[in-house]
Design an enzyme around this catalytic site. Structure first.
Site, PDB file in Angstrom:
ATOM      1  N   HIS A 246     103.910  56.160 -39.429  1.00 39.79           N
ATOM      2  CA  HIS A 246     105.343  55.923 -39.237  1.00 39.79           C
ATOM      3  C   HIS A 246     105.896  54.974 -40.295  1.00 39.79           C
ATOM      4  O   HIS A 246     107.057  55.104 -40.699  1.00 39.79           O
ATOM      5  CB  HIS A 246     105.622  55.406 -37.835  1.00 39.79           C
ATOM      6  CG  HIS A 246     105.496  56.462 -36.787  1.00 39.79           C
ATOM      7  ND1 HIS A 246     105.571  56.197 -35.439  1.00 39.79           N
ATOM      8  CD2 HIS A 246     105.298  57.799 -36.895  1.00 39.79           C
ATOM      9  CE1 HIS A 246     105.424  57.320 -34.758  1.00 39.79           C
ATOM     10  NE2 HIS A 246     105.253  58.305 -35.622  1.00 39.79           N
ATOM     11  N   HIS A 378     104.755  69.113 -40.391  1.00 39.74           N
ATOM     12  CA  HIS A 378     104.443  68.083 -41.379  1.00 39.74           C
ATOM     13  C   HIS A 378     103.862  68.682 -42.651  1.00 39.74           C
ATOM     14  O   HIS A 378     104.227  68.287 -43.771  1.00 39.74           O
ATOM     15  CB  HIS A 378     103.469  67.058 -40.796  1.00 39.74           C
ATOM     16  CG  HIS A 378     104.089  66.109 -39.826  1.00 39.74           C
ATOM     17  ND1 HIS A 378     104.907  65.073 -40.207  1.00 39.74           N
ATOM     18  CD2 HIS A 378     104.007  66.040 -38.475  1.00 39.74           C
ATOM     19  CE1 HIS A 378     105.307  64.391 -39.148  1.00 39.74           C
ATOM     20  NE2 HIS A 378     104.780  64.969 -38.084  1.00 39.74           N
TER      21      HIS A 378
END
Length: 405
Positions: A246, A378
């Site tokens: 993150h 992703h």
């Protein structure tokens, strides 16, 4: 990163990934969870986040002119109108089981952010029913999840929208930032991007106060909860501690917010992006000697969960590409190359297809947090973002002919 040969390699990997998910449409509507070889696991629930991500992925494939992507995206999107839609109370269920019943009735920001992203990408791609999907997603997200007073999103609400859970989280807000910028590009309404800017500014501020390790969990007043889920450190969505991936993902998003808003962007986003990236790679890359990024660390930077998740490496490459583009610093080119060398050497499954979603600390396939290969989002974005400008968002940029290669 800048060579035509590398761009061609990324494009070939993108096509390989799109081929892996060709059987993703679930006969009940929505996306099936995919197994190690791309087989649909029809006994598993249909999930909103996977369905929305697959609409996004294959709508991009449609924009790229890849045959078969448009009908597949439209087939999967059917689940957002039927299987997953809560026609009684509005919004979408997080998951629906084989019996047609919701698996839990709470509604989450994380899931609905991906519904907003899917609607935005589908609208840019001109998919059938996309305008109605985007209209619904905007209305639900703005009315139910956006807290204008806080400039952030709430996390979880019960099915009939009567009770807001006191927990607040960064993960849902992170994906909301991406979705809100995409909504601006799909609709022309800059208010969505301005909301993304408010979230980005707050995250940058709180990260600076915690040595660039982002607290993920908060109470209703946005006071950090640093010990949250200490007993479940490998949680797939809300793990304890600082989530290395993150930090990398936010580094990219801050630069995209800056590029999207220009002079309206919160100050200092580029500096915050560099610091987030530097902290993440310092803490997360090979701290135990083996290559790869660990999943989480504690607040001193000591690894907690040493598994290597595919999405973290994907975000490392995307963030490094964004920083190289923004700063011109060759150090980020080196990190970009290191990330893709790792992906090719350890994550890409040339036999079964797609990427291994989780590796153990010795870089062997594992399934402690993730099983199968349910998610192309992703990996697909990792093949696209290095070939795109920082703004507009992916679908709008592809539609405008801005993809390099």
């Amino acid at each position: 990163m800048s060579t035509s040969t590398h761009r061609a390699w990324l494009e070939a990997e993108l096509f390989r990934l799109l081929e892996f998910g060709r059987d993703v449409a679930h006969p009940r509507g929505g996306a099936a969870v995919l197994g190690d070889r791309g087989e649909p696991l029809l006994e598993q629930p249909v999930h909103l986040w996977i369905t929305a991500r697959m609409v996004h992925v294959y709508a991009i494939g449609s924009l790229l002119g890849v045959p078969g992507c448009r009908p597949l995206a439209e087939d999967v999107a059917r689940g957002l109108r039927t299987t997953l839609a809560d026609d009684e109370h509005g919004g979408w269920f997080s998951a629906v089981g084989a019996d047609g019943r919701p698996v839990g009735e709470a509604k989450s920001c994380y899931d609905h952010a991906f519904a907003l992203l899917a609607g935005s990408t589908a609208a840019v791609a001109g998919l059938d029913g996309a305008d109605a999907l985007l209209e619904r997603a905007q209305a639900v997200f703005l009315e139910r999840f956006w807290d204008d007073a806080a400039g952030m999103c709430v996390d979880t609400i019960d099915r009939d929208w009567t009770t807001v859970d006191p927990y607040r989280g960064i993960n849902g807000n992170m994906h909301a930032v991406e979705a809100m910028m995409a909504a601006t590009d799909a609709t022309g309404d800059v208010a969505w991007a301005r909301r993304a800017g408010r979230v980005a500014g707050r995250v940058a501020t709180v990260a600076a106060a915690h040595d660039w390790r982002i607290p993920e969990h908060y109470d209703a007043g946005w006071t950090p909860l640093p010990e949250h889920n200490r007993d479940r450190p490998a949680d797939p969505f809300k793990p304890y501690g600082a989530t290395v991936g993150h930090g990398l993902e936010w580094a990219r998003l801050l630069l995209q917010v800056e590029a999207t808003l220009g002079h309206e962007a919160p100050p200092g986003l580029a500096d915050a992006a560099t610091r987030l990236f530097d902290r993440a790679v310092t803490d997360g890359w090979a701290p135990d000697g083996a290559p790869g990024f660990v999943y989480t660390t504690d607040w001193s930077g000591t690894p907690v969960v040493r598994q290597r998740m595919h999405w973290v490496a994907a975000e490392a490459g995307a963030a490094a590409a964004a920083l190289a583009r923004r700063t011109g610093d060759p150090a980020y080119e080196a990190w970009y190359a290191r990330s893709w060398d790792y992906i090719e050497g350890h994550l890409i499954d040339r036999d079964g297809g797609s990427w291994w979603h989780e590796l153990d600390p010795e870089n062997r396939p594992a399934a402690g947090t993730w099983s199968g290969k349910p998610d192309l989002y992703h990996a697909v974005q990792a093949t696209l973002l290095p070939r795109l400008p920082l703004a507009p968002s992916i679908a709008a940029a592809v539609a405008s002919g801005l993809l390099e290669g």
